[in-house]
Design a protein around this motif. Structure first.
Motif, PDB file in Angstrom:
ATOM      1  N   ASP A  70      14.993 -99.027 -29.851  1.00 21.07           N
ATOM      2  CA  ASP A  70      14.388-100.358 -30.312  1.00 21.07           C
ATOM      3  C   ASP A  70      13.539 -99.935 -31.535  1.00 21.07           C
ATOM      4  O   ASP A  70      13.523-101.064 -32.683  1.00 21.07           O
ATOM      5  CB  ASP A  70      13.430-100.743 -29.192  1.00 21.07           C
ATOM      6  N   ILE A  71      12.685 -98.983 -31.519  1.00 17.54           N
ATOM      7  CA  ILE A  71      11.953 -98.602 -32.859  1.00 17.54           C
ATOM      8  C   ILE A  71      12.861 -98.329 -34.062  1.00 17.54           C
ATOM      9  O   ILE A  71      12.226 -98.866 -35.060  1.00 17.54           O
ATOM     10  CB  ILE A  71      11.142 -97.268 -32.396  1.00 17.54           C
ATOM     11  N   LEU A  72      13.842 -97.603 -33.879  1.00 17.51           N
ATOM     12  CA  LEU A  72      14.580 -97.537 -35.056  1.00 17.51           C
ATOM     13  C   LEU A  72      15.123 -98.861 -35.559  1.00 17.51           C
ATOM     14  O   LEU A  72      15.484 -98.902 -36.812  1.00 17.51           O
ATOM     15  CB  LEU A  72      15.780 -96.573 -34.802  1.00 17.51           C
ATOM     16  N   HIS A  73      15.823 -99.955 -34.771  1.00 19.69           N
ATOM     17  CA  HIS A  73      16.136-100.990 -35.061  1.00 19.69           C
ATOM     18  C   HIS A  73      15.060-102.011 -35.481  1.00 19.69           C
ATOM     19  O   HIS A  73      15.299-102.940 -35.975  1.00 19.69           O
ATOM     20  CB  HIS A  73      16.984-101.560 -34.007  1.00 19.69           C
ATOM     21  N   ALA A  74      13.994-102.009 -35.143  1.00 18.05           N
ATOM     22  CA  ALA A  74      12.974-102.796 -35.467  1.00 18.05           C
ATOM     23  C   ALA A  74      12.704-102.947 -36.902  1.00 18.05           C
ATOM     24  O   ALA A  74      12.678-102.127 -37.564  1.00 18.05           O
ATOM     25  CB  ALA A  74      11.493-102.192 -34.617  1.00 18.05           C
ATOM     26  N   ARG A  75      12.506-103.961 -37.271  1.00 16.77           N
ATOM     27  CA  ARG A  75      12.710-104.426 -38.911  1.00 16.77           C
ATOM     28  C   ARG A  75      11.236-105.052 -39.245  1.00 16.77           C
ATOM     29  O   ARG A  75      10.843-105.938 -38.854  1.00 16.77           O
ATOM     30  CB  ARG A  75      13.826-105.343 -39.298  1.00 16.77           C
ATOM     31  N   ILE A  76      10.412-104.493 -40.121  1.00 15.51           N
ATOM     32  CA  ILE A  76       9.379-105.031 -40.815  1.00 15.51           C
ATOM     33  C   ILE A  76       9.384-104.072 -42.311  1.00 15.51           C
ATOM     34  O   ILE A  76       9.624-103.021 -42.372  1.00 15.51           O
ATOM     35  CB  ILE A  76       8.244-104.672 -40.202  1.00 15.51           C
ATOM     36  N   GLN A  77       8.954-104.886 -43.117  1.00 15.87           N
ATOM     37  CA  GLN A  77       9.088-104.523 -44.759  1.00 15.87           C
ATOM     38  C   GLN A  77       7.698-103.798 -44.933  1.00 15.87           C
ATOM     39  O   GLN A  77       6.659-104.088 -44.410  1.00 15.87           O
ATOM     40  CB  GLN A  77       9.396-105.539 -45.692  1.00 15.87           C
ATOM     41  N   THR A  78       8.152-102.654 -45.627  1.00 12.63           N
ATOM     42  CA  THR A  78       6.764-101.817 -46.003  1.00 12.63           C
ATOM     43  C   THR A  78       6.464-102.134 -47.303  1.00 12.63           C
ATOM     44  O   THR A  78       6.989-102.855 -48.398  1.00 12.63           O
ATOM     45  CB  THR A  78       7.277-100.536 -46.400  1.00 12.63           C
ATOM     46  N   MET A  79       5.139-102.306 -47.507  1.00 12.09           N
ATOM     47  CA  MET A  79       4.225-102.778 -48.555  1.00 12.09           C
ATOM     48  C   MET A  79       3.342-101.383 -49.299  1.00 12.09           C
ATOM     49  O   MET A  79       2.721-100.911 -48.579  1.00 12.09           O
ATOM     50  CB  MET A  79       3.371-103.782 -48.530  1.00 12.09           C
TER      51      MET A  79
END
Length: 516
Positions: free
Chosen positions: A327-336
């Motif tokens: 789940d953690i590997l697939h979780a998507r959130i963009q880095t700033m």
């Protein structure tokens, strides 16, 4: 005979200048001695800081500085998680529960996108009509061509690609105008409270920060968001939070420093409760024949992480849900911005500190990379070769493969990086295979692909040849390019590749330091 005094025997001018006056009182003498003692302390503190900086510089000279570069959604942050899982699993474990917010956000956003797409089709068109509401809406996103009778314009800075996304092929069979509309309308009404939590989850993760020039509606987080997200939830719940991490451009994370004890967060708990109550509705929506038809006909385009979570929504919606490593590997959130992750890596019995820099890949953030080029030892450039049918969020006219090639050209030609060890990850090979198996034709989006076989090996070799060509054209120093075909969510395969990359980077580093 009178002796003449030499220059050496004369009093030191500095000593004369600081000598106390003959008429100095006891009070003045006490004050002067206090000032001198304070000055000595300051001087000793400065000397100690200088000694510390010299030792730190001496130590960091033996450190390895690795940059993860590539466009947004290429898999850089997932690769960083694999490094973390391999070299500091305890730190990933300590922040595991904080990923629950991201998973919930991914699920809620996916449901909202499905419902929004269905609404554009009036809840009953499965997308087989080429003049559907959604298609007309998509066409309005692009300005009309100057000459409608002319052939489609081509953008060919690297390879020939379609200027804008071609419309999916329209099947000939008509669709019943009433099929499924009532059921979907009921599902939308019942799922409304859940989808209404999307902006609150987004704000919880990003802190309300937006990034200009980085696409529409994306949520970006700085490094250290795990602790800040938890602390914000505790503040809203009336708890005293710890001091938050400053939000500078660069945030340093030492493994094992994230919060490991998660207190109650009312927002996340509310979303968990609604997911539990709505699990059957979510599953019904995801398995609905109209939704499946839209997905099949590519009128509904979901990211790979959306399908991963929606296919397992029963597990994720359980009240006692704890994110798995997958789940953690697939979780998507963009880095700033740029985040520095520090790992102690054992290489053949020698412990070497690695500084891994994970950067934001959106166009509006690429200028933040340059300050880290100066002393970098190695670069892993990540390119998603499955993205041949995708276009940039920031610029819908630019194919993502072409953008990746242009970006790779800039990295290879940069004078600051001419001696840096270079590794290329052609990533998301698993998604590429699935797209080809579904009958998606590369030549429809990459026109220069021509009539080559629409098969995995042929496609991979075609894209690989273009990246190698870019490297050859900008390789005055005869630098070796190490290329790997990767699927960075596959832990076993990726960690094997990381081990090979680690050894090759370390060998190159030793050679550049003239130690071997």
């Amino acid at each position: 005979m009178m002796r003449t005094s030499s220059i050496r025997s004369q009093d030191d001018p500095l000593s004369l200048a600081i000598r106390p006056p003959p008429e100095e009182s006891d009070t003045d003498r006490h004050t002067r001695l206090q000032h001198e003692a304070e000055a000595r302390k300051i001087s000793e503190r400065i000397d100690e800081e200088l000694r510390y900086e010299r030792e730190k510089l001496k130590k960091t000279k033996s450190d390895v500085k690795l940059l993860l570069l590539g466009q947004a959604e290429s898999g850089k942050s997932t690769l960083q998680k694999q490094f973390q899982l391999m070299y500091s699993p305890a730190s990933l474990e300590s922040e595991r529960m904080s990923w629950r917010t991201v998973v919930y956000f991914n699920v809620v956003r996916s449901i909202k996108k499905i419902l929004t797409t269905l609404e554009a089709f009036d809840d009953m068109d499965d997308g087989t009509d080429s003049q559907s509401t959604l298609e007309r809406q998509e066409l309005n996103d692009f300005p009309p061509a100057r000459n409608s009778s002319a052939a489609p314009s081509m953008h060919s800075s690297q390879i020939g690609v379609a200027l804008s996304p071609p419309s999916p092929t329209s099947p000939t069979s008509p669709t019943s105008p009433t099929r499924g509309s009532t059921a979907i309308s009921d599902l939308r009404r019942r799922l409304l409270p859940l989808t209404n939590t999307e902006p609150q989850l987004a704000d919880r993760l990003s802190g309300g920060v937006s990034v200009s020039g980085s696409g529409k509606g994306e949520v970006y987080v700085r490094s250290g968001w795990q602790a800040r997200t938890i602390q914000k939830g505790q503040k809203l719940f009336g708890r005293h939070s710890k001091r938050s991490t400053p939000e500078g451009e660069l945030t340093i994370e030492r493994p094992g420093t994230a919060l490991s004890v998660i207190d109650a967060d009312p927002l996340v708990d509310d979303v968990a409760r609604m997911l539990d109550q709505s699990r059957e509705d979510i599953r019904t929506l995801w398995e609905h024949q109209v939704v499946r038809s839209l997905v099949t006909n590519r009128k509904l385009k979901l990211d790979e992480w959306s399908e991963f979570f929606l296919n397992d929504v029963s597990r994720i919606s359980a009240r006692n849900y704890v994110p798995s490593t997958d789940d953690i590997l697939h979780a998507r959130i963009q880095t700033m911005g740029v985040a520095e992750h520090i790992f102690d890596v054992d290489i053949h019995g020698k412990t070497v500190t690695w500084h891994l820099f994970d950067v934001g890949g959106a166009r509006g953030q690429r200028h933040t990379w340059v300050p880290y080029f100066d002393d970098a030892n190695a670069i892993i450039f990540v390119s998603p070769i499955s993205a041949f049918d995708q276009y940039l969020e920031e610029d819908p006219r630019t194919n993502r493969i072409d953008d990746s090639l242009q970006l790779f050209t800039q990295i290879c030609s940069n004078q600051l990086l001419k001696k840096v060890h270079l590794v290329l990850f052609l990533n998301k090979t698993d998604i590429l295979k699935k797209k080809l198996e579904r009958g998606l034709h590369v030549s429809k989006y990459i026109l220069s692909y021509g009539d080559r076989p629409n098969e995995y090996d042929s496609v991979v070799q075609y894209f690989r040849a273009h990246f190698l060509q870019v490297h050859r054209r900008n390789n005055e120093n005869r630098r070796v390019l190490y290329t790997h075909l990767t699927n960075v969510v596959d832990t076993k395969a990726t960690q094997s590749i990381i081990g090979n990359v680690r050894d090759s980077i370390f060998r190159g580093y030793l050679q550049s330091a003239a130690l071997v």
